[in-house]
Design a protein around this motif. Sequence first.
Motif, short mmCIF file in Angstrom:
data_model
loop_
_atom_site.label_atom_id
_atom_site.label_comp_id
_atom_site.label_asym_id
_atom_site.label_seq_id
_atom_site.Cartn_x
_atom_site.Cartn_y
_atom_site.Cartn_z
N GLU A 171 1.15 -39.20 -6.88
CA GLU A 171 0.51 -38.66 -5.69
C GLU A 171 1.16 -37.32 -5.39
N HIS A 172 0.34 -36.30 -5.20
CA HIS A 172 0.87 -35.00 -4.82
C HIS A 172 0.66 -34.82 -3.32
N PHE A 173 1.63 -34.21 -2.67
CA PHE A 173 1.58 -34.03 -1.21
C PHE A 173 1.58 -32.55 -0.86
N ASP A 174 0.98 -32.26 0.28
CA ASP A 174 1.03 -30.88 0.77
C ASP A 174 0.93 -30.88 2.29
N PHE A 175 1.36 -29.78 2.90
CA PHE A 175 1.19 -29.62 4.34
C PHE A 175 -0.27 -29.29 4.62
N SER A 176 -0.68 -29.41 5.90
CA SER A 176 -2.10 -29.21 6.19
C SER A 176 -2.55 -27.78 5.92
N ASP A 177 -1.62 -26.82 5.94
CA ASP A 177 -2.03 -25.44 5.59
C ASP A 177 -2.00 -25.21 4.07
N LYS A 178 -1.73 -26.26 3.30
CA LYS A 178 -1.73 -26.22 1.83
C LYS A 178 -0.76 -25.20 1.25
N ARG A 179 0.36 -25.00 1.92
CA ARG A 179 1.26 -23.94 1.47
C ARG A 179 2.00 -24.26 0.18
N ILE A 180 2.17 -25.56 -0.12
CA ILE A 180 2.86 -25.91 -1.36
C ILE A 180 1.97 -25.55 -2.55
N HIS A 181 0.74 -25.96 -2.47
CA HIS A 181 -0.22 -25.65 -3.54
C HIS A 181 -0.44 -24.14 -3.64
N ALA A 182 -0.57 -23.49 -2.49
CA ALA A 182 -0.83 -22.04 -2.48
C ALA A 182 0.30 -21.27 -3.16
N SER A 183 1.52 -21.81 -3.11
CA SER A 183 2.62 -21.10 -3.77
C SER A 183 2.92 -21.69 -5.14
N ASN A 184 1.92 -22.39 -5.70
CA ASN A 184 2.02 -22.95 -7.06
C ASN A 184 3.21 -23.88 -7.24
N GLN A 185 3.49 -24.63 -6.19
CA GLN A 185 4.56 -25.62 -6.29
C GLN A 185 3.95 -27.01 -6.18
N ILE A 186 4.76 -28.00 -6.50
CA ILE A 186 4.26 -29.38 -6.47
C ILE A 186 5.28 -30.28 -5.79
N LEU A 187 4.81 -31.12 -4.89
CA LEU A 187 5.65 -32.18 -4.34
C LEU A 187 4.99 -33.49 -4.75
N ARG A 188 5.73 -34.27 -5.51
CA ARG A 188 5.11 -35.42 -6.15
C ARG A 188 5.91 -36.69 -5.95
N LEU A 189 5.19 -37.76 -5.65
CA LEU A 189 5.78 -39.08 -5.59
C LEU A 189 5.09 -39.86 -6.70
N ARG A 190 5.89 -40.51 -7.55
CA ARG A 190 5.29 -41.06 -8.75
C ARG A 190 5.88 -42.40 -9.10
N LYS A 191 5.03 -43.28 -9.56
CA LYS A 191 5.48 -44.57 -10.06
C LYS A 191 5.37 -44.53 -11.58
N VAL A 192 6.48 -44.71 -12.26
CA VAL A 192 6.47 -44.74 -13.72
C VAL A 192 6.94 -46.13 -14.12
N GLY A 193 6.00 -46.98 -14.52
CA GLY A 193 6.36 -48.38 -14.76
C GLY A 193 6.83 -48.95 -13.44
N LYS A 194 8.09 -49.38 -13.37
CA LYS A 194 8.61 -49.95 -12.12
C LYS A 194 9.41 -48.94 -11.31
N LYS A 195 9.69 -47.78 -11.92
CA LYS A 195 10.53 -46.78 -11.25
C LYS A 195 9.71 -45.88 -10.34
N SER A 196 10.29 -45.52 -9.19
CA SER A 196 9.64 -44.58 -8.29
C SER A 196 10.44 -43.28 -8.27
#
Lengths: 178, 177
Positions: free
Chosen positions: B36-61
Amino acid sequence: MQEIELKILDINVRQMTRRLKKLGAKQTQRALFKAESFDFPDRSLQHRDSYLRIRQEGKGTVLTFKGRRTKSKYFQQRTELECTVSDYQTMKKILLKLGMRLDMHHEKKRTSFVLGGVHFDMDEYPTIPPFVEIEGSQGAIKGVLARLGYTLKQTTKMTADQVLLGYGKNPRNQRFKK
Amino acid sequence: MKEIELKILNISVPVVTKRLLALGAKKKGTQLVIAEHFDFSDKRIHASNQILRLRKVGKKSEFCFKGKAQKSRYYKIVEEIETEVASLDSMRRILLKLGLNVRSYLEKKRTSFVLGNLKIEIDKYPDIPAYLEIEGPQKEIASLLPKIGYTLQDTNSMGADKVLKSYGVNSRKQIFR
């Protein structure tokens, strides 16, 4: 989760330990806690009576969000969301990358007991007398207070920041001397 | 940490797998990855080509911040800051409380290999053909390519987001049926 707690200020840790043990409380930890809290530059968390902190609790690291306090005469009640994280510095770096700023740095020694679903945390900050924080359901807290010989009038629902301010100490920076 | 990687799109999974194993790569298994990628409501993370990600890989978060990619002809070079978290749900709740919103939800199946200092992954999203991702030191990546039948010209430095877009499929939602 809803957190319900109150404090008794200016306690004697050894005496309180003895009383708690006499009542059958079990010690669960004694560790150095180091916490840093973060906010956005516009202080949007503070304006919502909320805060975000990373805390080193002995060997573990926990990220915690605390929401707005709800009205209560004697108890501090608020939403508390916690997540254990594997690395303190990495989490801090991510928060800073998100544009958050460091708001405060707290160190304290915490000794914890548990008794019948009620948690007791005796906190020793560098600059003020120790206090005990009692957390649980309102009914259970009232019950143990009486057994410890206290009344609700002797307690406070202040936050640690407010307690520090009450003693005229800096709530933004509490460090033990090296 | 700096992450250096590139991708080869539209691969034949059996052929590439056979070549990697023949070179001595160790297969580490296949896992379901839910990001899951997250951003602020003004989409500033995406606008600056950055990524904030929460991820489940198998059992690891895993919780991860990726910075803007550095300029490079063939490689995607990004600063990656990542820590493991005990609970995906608690972390998500905290992020939402901070005013972040879920921007995208992506599922993929990932088969991982290790060869020397290289981490090699075959990623399969529901709606597009499998692609290969090779991560590690540039020299080792460059020397592996001909051994598996590719040149740098066959590679690209797109993020998964752009790859999905290039196929004209939904880059914000990928779900296995």
